[in-house]
Write an enzyme that holds these catalytic residues in place. Sequence first.
Site, PDB file in Angstrom:
ATOM      1  N   PHE A 470      -4.247   1.520  -8.655  1.00 21.35           N
ATOM      2  CA  PHE A 470      -2.817   1.718  -8.366  1.00 21.35           C
ATOM      3  C   PHE A 470      -2.547   2.715  -7.239  1.00 21.35           C
ATOM      4  O   PHE A 470      -1.579   3.461  -7.297  1.00 21.35           O
ATOM      5  CB  PHE A 470      -2.056   2.151  -9.632  1.00 21.35           C
ATOM      6  CG  PHE A 470      -2.571   1.552 -10.903  1.00 21.35           C
ATOM      7  CD1 PHE A 470      -2.611   0.168 -11.056  1.00 21.35           C
ATOM      8  CD2 PHE A 470      -3.011   2.336 -11.942  1.00 21.35           C
ATOM      9  CE1 PHE A 470      -3.093  -0.408 -12.230  1.00 21.35           C
ATOM     10  CE2 PHE A 470      -3.494   1.781 -13.120  1.00 21.35           C
ATOM     11  CZ  PHE A 470      -3.535   0.402 -13.271  1.00 21.35           C
ATOM     12  N   HIS A 471      -3.363   2.691  -6.178  1.00 14.48           N
ATOM     13  CA  HIS A 471      -3.201   3.665  -5.098  1.00 14.48           C
ATOM     14  C   HIS A 471      -3.102   3.015  -3.716  1.00 14.48           C
ATOM     15  O   HIS A 471      -3.793   3.424  -2.782  1.00 14.48           O
ATOM     16  CB  HIS A 471      -4.394   4.643  -5.088  1.00 14.48           C
ATOM     17  CG  HIS A 471      -4.553   5.425  -6.342  1.00 14.48           C
ATOM     18  ND1 HIS A 471      -5.748   6.006  -6.714  1.00 14.48           N
ATOM     19  CD2 HIS A 471      -3.666   5.739  -7.317  1.00 14.48           C
ATOM     20  CE1 HIS A 471      -5.600   6.637  -7.866  1.00 14.48           C
ATOM     21  NE2 HIS A 471      -4.343   6.482  -8.251  1.00 14.48           N
ATOM     22  N   PRO A 472      -2.247   2.011  -3.496  1.00 13.19           N
ATOM     23  CA  PRO A 472      -2.152   1.412  -2.166  1.00 13.19           C
ATOM     24  C   PRO A 472      -1.572   2.388  -1.140  1.00 13.19           C
ATOM     25  O   PRO A 472      -0.627   3.120  -1.430  1.00 13.19           O
ATOM     26  CB  PRO A 472      -1.235   0.205  -2.380  1.00 13.19           C
ATOM     27  CG  PRO A 472      -0.398   0.575  -3.567  1.00 13.19           C
ATOM     28  CD  PRO A 472      -1.301   1.383  -4.451  1.00 13.19           C
TER      29      PRO A 472
END
Length: 533
Positions: A470-472
């Site tokens: 969850f780290h774009p």
Amino acid sequence: MNEAQYDVIVIGAGSAGCAVAARLSEGGKYRVALLEAGPKDTSPWIHLPLGYGKTMWDERVNWKLFTEPDANMGNRRIYWPRGKVLGGSSAINGLIAIRGQAADYDEWANYGGEQWNYRSVLPYFKRLEHFNSDANPAFHGKSGPISVDAIRHKHPLIEAFIQSANAVGIPRNDDFNGPSQEGAGYYHLTTRKGLRSSAAVGYLRPARKRKNLDILTDARVTRIRFDGRRATGVDYLSGGQARSLTARRGVVLSAGAVHTPQLLMLSGVGPAGHLQDHGIPVLNDLSGVGANLQDHLQFRLIFRCNRPISTNDQLNSLFGKMKIGLQWLMTRTGPLAVGINQGGMFASVMPGANRPDVQFHVATLSADMAGGKVHTYSGFTMSVCQLRPESTGTIRLASADPAAQPLINANYLEAELDRRVAIGGIKLARRIARTGPLRGIVDAEILPGDAAQDDASILEFARQNGATIFHPTSTCRMGPADDAGAVVDPNLKVRGLEGLWIADCSVMPRIVSGNTNLPAIMIGEKLADHLRK
């Protein structure tokens, strides 16, 4: 049609957008509008730390995105939850308070100048933080909007993990945001008294009563409006009605690494050929919009315990659920107060690495996927991800319809280095599980299991089971004037345009070595400081 006029319009009430809007509205000098596509943060599951197991799948507060089929990942479409609510992803994330490594920001200085090196950004990290325990004042703040807590009640699984990591030569570290990131220990969490400290809680609650700040929820921006090359306002949808706002000084785009490039392209800012393919008039040809997508890919190893020691055991029992519920109600402690991942580790797996290249998240429970129903047996999870992947992907328009979700091509594991780190990280996790106290707790390795023994089978496990953590980032990255791939300058102004800035993870020139919530807030703080000056 009557159009309200503001000095600054902020698009997106996520981690950075909340910080920008709240800081700009301080002192009453500027009239600020903050627009959020999602609702208010009224769901109780948002504020209960363990509640993100629910919000992970709730379309009311979650965009529930998927990547395009990824040839490197078994042609799977990978689920990408993203916050669609006041607080953005800070309202539905895993609460882990990590800044990254000092070297990350010193590398950013190559793209954005000395104002982005570690020495320059550290004061902003301290400014945003209210650390609730004793800590080194050289690294931590005590009066910021975002509450950060240490985990006070130790868990036997996490203690065993830390001791087993020590046994393979990895030191204990009680502060991953202190002098050194390397080591194993407990994470600090964005919580206060057993409740989530999201950007909406920290920044917007104190600011709501300001007469010069309007917060509009369920307001989905469809286009940024321009007069020539100056941003002058936004068009948005609310209650099924088309509406507009005017900005006298400018617009700040804080919609995140997926929707920020989408909105730019819908507004005529992006790769000319791609915009023309969708019939969008080109205002500013910027090839970097939607390019350079980076993300942390995680591999979840699941272990069955030989005794009832995990959170699974409590959640699978009515008595256990009642016990942890009462524990939270009476003392604001226990599993409900700390979320899923309590333990962490930063270590190196590549030969010659001079700083950590993998991160572990250790959960005292296990499930088939993050946020899923826990297993019926006693189990725990070690997730490992590469900190600085070399593979990059893209965000592209599916159509010119603002309601159409963009095309996410993550392109995981394309780079050879990424594949080698994936194999090395999984091997390290197994080694720790077979060492020290954990060896006496683990009954069986469920995933990857006995079938994955050589490098080829371990890599195949990674391809078939890897998922986003969850780290774009980096889809509108910063850079100097001669950098053809840069979208914003070092002051985060969009190149070739006036009155338009970006503040979110999309401006990162490189992904940070860790979780992205605190860095996103830091970026918002920094832009607000610049705009006020």
